[in-house]
Design a protein around this motif. Sequence first.
Motif, PDB file in Angstrom:
ATOM      1  N   CYS A   6     -10.811   0.468   3.155  1.00 49.65           N
ATOM      2  CA  CYS A   6      -9.380   0.292   2.888  1.00 49.65           C
ATOM      3  C   CYS A   6      -8.788   1.624   2.468  1.00 49.65           C
ATOM      4  CB  CYS A   6      -9.216  -0.736   1.771  1.00 49.65           C
ATOM      5  SG  CYS A   6      -7.511  -1.015   1.288  1.00 49.65           S
ATOM      6  N   LEU A   7      -7.616   1.956   3.013  1.00 45.28           N
ATOM      7  CA  LEU A   7      -6.982   3.231   2.661  1.00 45.28           C
ATOM      8  C   LEU A   7      -6.668   3.304   1.166  1.00 45.28           C
ATOM      9  CD1 LEU A   7      -4.529   3.841   5.654  1.00 45.28           C
ATOM     10  CD2 LEU A   7      -6.746   4.920   5.228  1.00 45.28           C
ATOM     11  N   HIS A  11      -3.437  -8.182   1.675  1.00 43.61           N
ATOM     12  CA  HIS A  11      -2.721  -7.216   0.833  1.00 43.61           C
ATOM     13  C   HIS A  11      -1.373  -7.788   0.382  1.00 43.61           C
ATOM     14  CE1 HIS A  11      -5.007  -3.522   0.597  1.00 43.61           C
ATOM     15  NE2 HIS A  11      -5.209  -3.474   1.890  1.00 43.61           N
ATOM     16  N   HIS A  26      -7.201  -8.699   6.833  1.00 40.99           N
ATOM     17  CA  HIS A  26      -7.281  -7.720   5.736  1.00 40.99           C
ATOM     18  C   HIS A  26      -5.873  -7.339   5.262  1.00 40.99           C
ATOM     19  CE1 HIS A  26      -9.171  -3.923   3.897  1.00 40.99           C
ATOM     20  NE2 HIS A  26      -7.873  -3.693   3.833  1.00 40.99           N
ATOM     21  N   GLU A  27      -4.976  -7.085   6.219  1.00 41.05           N
ATOM     22  CA  GLU A  27      -3.625  -6.649   5.857  1.00 41.05           C
ATOM     23  C   GLU A  27      -2.807  -7.789   5.257  1.00 41.05           C
ATOM     24  OE1 GLU A  27      -3.194  -3.599   5.655  1.00 41.05           O
ATOM     25  OE2 GLU A  27      -4.947  -3.062   6.835  1.00 41.05           O
ATOM     26  N   GLN A  57       0.814  -1.223   0.000  1.00 43.14           N
ATOM     27  CA  GLN A  57       0.000   0.000   0.000  1.00 43.14           C
ATOM     28  C   GLN A  57       0.845   1.270   0.000  1.00 43.14           C
ATOM     29  OE1 GLN A  57      -2.675  -1.311   3.414  1.00 43.14           O
ATOM     30  NE2 GLN A  57      -4.083  -0.146   2.133  1.00 43.14           N
TER      31      GLN A  57
HETATM   32 ZN    ZN Z   1      -6.630  -2.362   2.851  1.00 40.45          ZN
END
Ligand code: ZN
Length: 168
Positions: free
Chosen positions: A91-92, A137, A133-134, A51
């Motif tokens: 999510c960012l 990624h 969630h992370e 990210q």
């Molecule tokens: Zn995310």
Amino acid sequence: MSKLNVKVYPDPILRRKALPIVKVGKEEQKLAYDMIETMRASDGVGLAGPQVGIGKRIIVVEDVDEDSSALVLINPRIVKKKGRSHFCEGCLSMPGIMNDVTRPSSVIVGALNLDGETIKIDAKGLLARILQHEIDHLDGMLFIDRINFLKRRQITRKISAPKTCMEL
Ligand code: ZN
């Protein structure tokens, strides 16, 4: 510490599998602190390497069960999962989008910490969800991959549509 740029969907790095970190050193420590600062400045509760444009297996998460500490996990992996829960995720890297996602309700995650030591986290509730969630990624997965196909198509169409078309 410095704030990093958060990559936004459909940036291709978000779809790439991140590589394991072979040795935890100064570079990773600085990256972790920058990621924590970036997460907090963006009002997020978790952030993964891809990210911020770094294809390495590192995540930072807000330890929501504690007061004000953040966890840094290197090469994290889920070793056990249990139960099932629904929660509205955001999510960012996908600003403005939120959707219900079903995931296991508790997980045990193995990882290395910033000292290169093996750690194990037994998480449930919100922390378990953020960790999953992370970790997704790191495998190039986004939360929209875990929702109903039609909903996902609706979301991705909205994002990829040229601005002029949306006004028609
Ligand atoms: Zn995310």
